[in-house]
Design a protein around this motif. Structure first.
Motif, PDB file in Angstrom:
ATOM      1  N   THR A 228       0.777  -1.215   0.156  1.00  0.00           N
ATOM      2  CA  THR A 228      -0.043   0.051  -0.143  1.00  0.00           C
ATOM      3  C   THR A 228       0.886   1.248  -0.152  1.00  0.00           C
ATOM      4  O   THR A 228       0.517   2.150  -0.726  1.00  0.00           O
ATOM      5  N   LYS A 229       1.839   1.346   0.749  1.00  0.00           N
ATOM      6  CA  LYS A 229       2.800   2.356   0.890  1.00  0.00           C
ATOM      7  C   LYS A 229       3.700   2.487  -0.520  1.00  0.00           C
ATOM      8  O   LYS A 229       3.779   3.818  -0.855  1.00  0.00           O
ATOM      9  N   SER A 231       2.370   1.772  -3.305  1.00  0.00           N
ATOM     10  CA  SER A 231       1.405   2.227  -4.376  1.00  0.00           C
ATOM     11  C   SER A 231       1.592   3.973  -4.294  1.00  0.00           C
ATOM     12  O   SER A 231       1.388   4.439  -5.197  1.00  0.00           O
ATOM     13  N   GLN A 232       1.093   4.138  -2.867  1.00  0.00           N
ATOM     14  CA  GLN A 232       0.981   5.563  -2.816  1.00  0.00           C
ATOM     15  C   GLN A 232       2.297   6.295  -2.985  1.00  0.00           C
ATOM     16  O   GLN A 232       2.131   7.449  -3.845  1.00  0.00           O
TER      17      GLN A 232
END
Length: 239
Positions: A228-229, A231-232
């Motif tokens: 997730t991190k 992708s951000q």
């Protein structure tokens, strides 16, 4: 000869030989990094091109006098004049740097013919001059004696061994500040794409580590939060 498409070439210019070795290892290829060769100039961009090969055998004195260089069909001379633009001249010098594989004049000629680079598992003479040229050049160590004292040029554009790696004509050769890796031609596109993606993730990981993060769960990305991190981060970085 050169069939390497520009997209693949550009990707390979932006990835490290270390990352390429990992991508190759995933496919079971463990021995693609040429041993004991180093760049004369570490400030140049990545060397990328298809292999055009020259092979030396041990010199036999009655067949290898200085006069052989007058022969326009001498394999070393032909290699310099026939290596295609955008290709890499890869020389099998039997891992023997006691006599030079080539010198600054021949390497200068390769540069002027827009050859992408030159690699030998032997040595170059005139290495300080070669280091100032704008063509990537890799060798074992400097060597002043002419190649004729120990090496006899015997074959052009055949499969060779260079630094314990099998090199076939048309294989894709990539060099950076660490060394040289050989990619089988049929894998070049997919290896380049995978290595480019790996490089983006490794840049993210490096930034996190330099910000104090632990590698556990980050590298490799075993924690869902890492994905997730990433992708951000990637969206914010435009990569």
């Amino acid at each position: 000869m050169t069939k390497l498409d520009d997209s693949t070439r550009q990707k390979l210019k932006r990835v490290s030989t270390a990352t390429l070795c990992t991508a190759l290892f995933k496919r079971g290829l463990r021995n693609q990094f040429i041993q004991d060769v180093r760049p004369l100039n570490t400030q140049l961009e990545n060397m990328v091109g298809e292999a055009f090969t020259l092979r030396y055998i041990p010199a036999r004195e009655d067949l290898n006098p200085l006069a052989v260089f007058r022969d326009r069909s001498h394999p070393q001379r032909l290699a310099v004049e026939q290596c295609p633009e955008g290709a890499v001249l890869v020389i099998d010098s039997r891992k023997d740097p006691r006599a030079a594989s080539a010198g600054s004049i021949l390497v200068s000629r390769l540069m002027m013919r827009k050859v992408a680079g030159v690699v030998t598992d032997g040595g170059f003479r005139d290495s300080p001059e070669i280091a100032r040229l704008s063509i990537p050049a890799y060798h074992n160590r400097p060597s002043a004696p002419t190649n004729l004292t120990l090496h006899q040029a015997i074959a052009l554009n055949d499969p060779i061994g260079c630094g314990d790696v099998a090199v076939f004509p048309g294989d894709v050769v990539v060099g950076d500040a660490e060394g040289v890796v050989v990619i089988p031609a049929h894998l070049a596109g997919e290896i380049a794409s995978e290595a480019a993606e790996m490089t983006v993730f490794e840049d993210f990981v490096t930034e996190q580590v330099l910000n104090g993060e632990s590698i556990l769960g980050l590298y490799p990305a075993t924690e869902p939060a890492t994905e997730t991190k990433f992708s951000q981060w990637r969206e914010a970085a435009g990569r």
